[in-house]
Write an enzyme that holds these catalytic residues in place. Structure first.
Site, PDB file in Angstrom:
ATOM      1  N   LYS A 108     -39.666  -0.916  28.179  1.00  0.00           N
ATOM      2  CA  LYS A 108     -40.874  -0.176  27.808  1.00  0.00           C
ATOM      3  C   LYS A 108     -40.952   1.153  28.566  1.00  0.00           C
ATOM      4  O   LYS A 108     -41.330   2.183  27.996  1.00  0.00           O
ATOM      5  CB  LYS A 108     -42.102  -1.033  28.084  1.00  0.00           C
ATOM      6  CG  LYS A 108     -42.175  -2.283  27.196  1.00  0.00           C
ATOM      7  CD  LYS A 108     -43.233  -3.243  27.694  1.00  0.00           C
ATOM      8  CE  LYS A 108     -43.370  -4.464  26.797  1.00  0.00           C
ATOM      9  NZ  LYS A 108     -44.229  -5.502  27.431  1.00  0.00           N
ATOM     10  N   LYS A 115     -38.595  -3.267  21.325  1.00  0.00           N
ATOM     11  CA  LYS A 115     -38.457  -2.424  22.518  1.00  0.00           C
ATOM     12  C   LYS A 115     -37.022  -2.302  22.989  1.00  0.00           C
ATOM     13  O   LYS A 115     -36.594  -1.239  23.432  1.00  0.00           O
ATOM     14  CB  LYS A 115     -39.340  -2.927  23.651  1.00  0.00           C
ATOM     15  CG  LYS A 115     -39.188  -4.387  23.961  1.00  0.00           C
ATOM     16  CD  LYS A 115     -40.272  -4.883  24.917  1.00  0.00           C
ATOM     17  CE  LYS A 115     -40.274  -6.389  24.972  1.00  0.00           C
ATOM     18  NZ  LYS A 115     -41.148  -7.014  23.987  1.00  0.00           N
TER      19      LYS A 115
END
Lengths: 436, 436
Positions: free
Chosen positions: B208, B108
């Protein structure tokens, strides 16, 4: 920009009209996302459709009521079938695939009943068959099984996939109304049709479960393989006892692995009130998928309606158009790898809630309990919450430990023959889905 | 069966080990789904990884600790990066793409910070870059934006995307414990790390959200563009008042369209207790997406852990392998179409909950209310639930109508300078997501 991708649309009802509107209003964005312009070349309609508002905004020359004229229109790469119903839609899809057009459809009945044949036909002719909109409106439910969850062995699917029945059950639970009143309300709001059978008897849910189960278990599950019970026997008393016992009542579509076979069934269930599915109310749909790697994932959204359905239809059009742009046909590698046995309902094992009307006198519970015992069914709890003094009857609510359906049916038959039992008011399966 | 597809794996930690295990144990099914066998050709490890149980079950010759040796291994079509952290992972991915290998990653931080550059690099070299596992473990969250919801204009994303903080908040809400105690419990269970900053300060959630917002709004949203507040200032009293007022407290990652710009922020929020997100407890993640066609859809599941993450990684491997089998490269047509303005936090408009410790004497509320009024902030309710007689202080809880953040900050500054105000204990934004 690549060459134009031509679309032929069949049906200009509520969903067809919405799809036509999206294709027009979002033409620029969609072209950017495909890398080529999408052009609506022909719309097959019934004469009645021409009176609709959407039709009046579109050029008259786009329309035809003639099948041959539609299929002979040059430059149609993708046929979008939004007529609904089994026939003539199935034949139209066959014809489209055989003439090497990619097909996008929202037709659950056709895919549930003829999916295996049509997928094979698509594969044979090197084109795609997309049907994301056939289950759960715009909620991604087909793609996850084809792509996102494909590394998983699927243990089970537990789904609220009919908004009409979920609305009715929510009304019964929250407003303490009868089934008839809740159905009337749903009809007034346009959530239920004048003839509600398709929804309340679980037929619509059955088509959708057949589609999901076939994908999840890579086998052919047809509607006729699925055990089905509707919601019309549910009574407000069942909801009251459910609440008191810590449960919600939902119409669940269930497909799960079980001893190497597949269970596929639709019926009302008691589920623990703290489980996530118990909290999905109104017309919302929710599908819980349990996989060996992913664990439990849940997809929730509006399962019907023109706009949500158009979201899925247009996504499928875009995905088909991208494939055409890339010069690739059907990239689906789906084939049923195993003709798995579908377990008959008699063989399933579950817990049960049973509501019995019995004579209000001592010793009745003992007689009832003996029948369960004789059939090897363990009682988890038995309560006599209420008696009707005038009729001299009492209501007895029994919760069992896991038992085999065949044993339960035998026990219910024997109970019904007891002199002290006035009636088996209801028998509802209990489903334990979530621990947490 | 097509020709073998070669895989190079970087990293054999918890996730890398699990992916290696799945590739081995499910080799036959995966080959059937791809239409070609997947073969693990090389694994880049650190010396410490060789002591792991999974490594000991694999042929020693598969491993290398040398970058060049790894990248020079012949027959690697797909590089699977599971090292984590920004560097050297970013450089490894660059090198893989430049050598025309498809890349699958769960990283991520790399995608959030370098996604735009890496996507361009993949496109330039005709290969794919897949990162479904970077957000929400095995929950499909990237694919929906790329495919299933692509016909939608996305209005907003509201997400619980950090399991550690959701676990801590659930403990505080249900067990009435302090932040410190809840964090300790999460650490004992392995949900929180010894140094928990990445989770509790919202850094992980920020990566995210950057990924999801970039996809949803087709623009570049980087972590540094996102306003961020963690959960460490939350007190059990905030939970008590929230409960009394009908709210839950969640750490939400929010990205939404707002006057043509994009709001992107992570902070604790009050959400109505009957909303679906309020009911997502423990380590579960939930992402609500609001689109113009689909309406609201919610995706729920375990957002972390080796198995759920491997579900997404292996799905991405299969999808890359299918493309290789078909001889097509990057079919992504994603490009940021618009450099959209990211709204500074000062400009957002929301409702607020404010908890103030003030002197316990008449006229205090009037002074406080005047400051809000002077700053054009309307008070919806003000309660003085508690006073501490010994300290002669009272607690005042204020709920406001929608107000601009800049006005709120000014008001809070002025409040802090009032002689009667002992402290602004907390100020939490209220988010109205769902109507139903």
């Amino acid at each position: 920009m690549g060459r134009e991708i031509g679309i032929g649309l069949m049906g200009l009802g509520v969903i067809g009209g919405q799809v036509a509107r999206v294709l027009e209003e979002k033409a620029a964005e969609l072209a950017q996302r495909v890398g080529a312009p999408l052009v609506l070349r022909r719309v097959k309609v019934l004469p009645v459709d021409l009176e609709r508002a959407q039709a009046k905004k579109m050029p008259r020359g786009l329309f035809t009521t003639d099948d041959d004229e539609f299929f002979n229109t040059p430059g149609i790469d993708i046929v979008v079938e939004l007529i609904g119903g089994e026939f003539p839609a199935t034949d139209y899809i066959r014809r489209a695939l055989k003439s090497r057009r990619h097909v996008v459809t929202a037709n659950k009945e056709v895919i549930a009943k003829h999916g295996a044949e049509l997928r094979a036909l698509a594969y044979e002719h090197g084109v795609g068959l997309e049907y994301e909109a056939s289950v759960g409106g715009g909620i991604p439910l087909i793609a996850p099984f084809k792509h996102d969850l494909i590394a998983n062995r699927i243990h089970g699917i537990f789904a609220i996939i009919n908004g009409t029945t979920n609305y009715i059950l929510t009304q019964m639970a929250k407003k303490d109304v009868d089934f008839a009143a809740a159905l009337r309300r749903a009809q007034e709001l346009g959530y239920a049709e004048a003839n509600p059978e398709n929804d309340i008897e679980g037929i619509d849910a059955c088509y959708k479960l057949a589609i999901l189960a076939s994908l999840a278990f890579q086998t052919v599950v047809e509607p006729k393989d699925i055990y089905r019970e509707g919601i019309s026997r549910l009574n407000r008393r069942d909801f009251r006892y459910a609440r008191e016992l810590g449960f919600a009542i939902k119409l669940l579509a269930i497909a799960k692995e079980s001893d190497g076979a597949v269970e596929a069934r639709i019926h009302p269930v008691f589920i623990r009130e703290e489980s996530l599915l118990a909290k999905v109310d109104g017309v919302y749909n929710a599908v819980l998928v349990d996989g060996d790697l992913v664990g439990r994932v849940v997809f929730i959204g509006e399962g019907a309606g023109a706009k949500p359905t158009s979201s899925a239809v247009v996504a499928d059009i875009i995905s088909s158009a991208r494939k055409i742009s890339l010069g690739i046909g059907s990239i689906s590698t789906w084939k049923p790898v195993n003709g798995r046995r579908i377990k008959p309902i008699d063989e399933i094992v579950t817990r049960y809630y049973i509501r019995i009307t019995a004579a209000d006198r001592p010793g009745v519970l003992a007689q009832i309990a003996r029948i369960f015992g004789d059939n090897m069914i363990s009682i988890a709890s038995a309560i006599q919450p209420e008696s009707d003094e005038k009729a001299r009857t009492a209501e007895i609510v029994i919760m069992t430990h896991p038992a085999r359906e065949s044993a339960m049916r035998k026990a219910l038959g024997e109970l019904g023959r007891l002199e002290v039992v006035k009636g088996i008011a209801n028998c509802i399966r209990i489903e334990d889905i979530e621990e947490g």
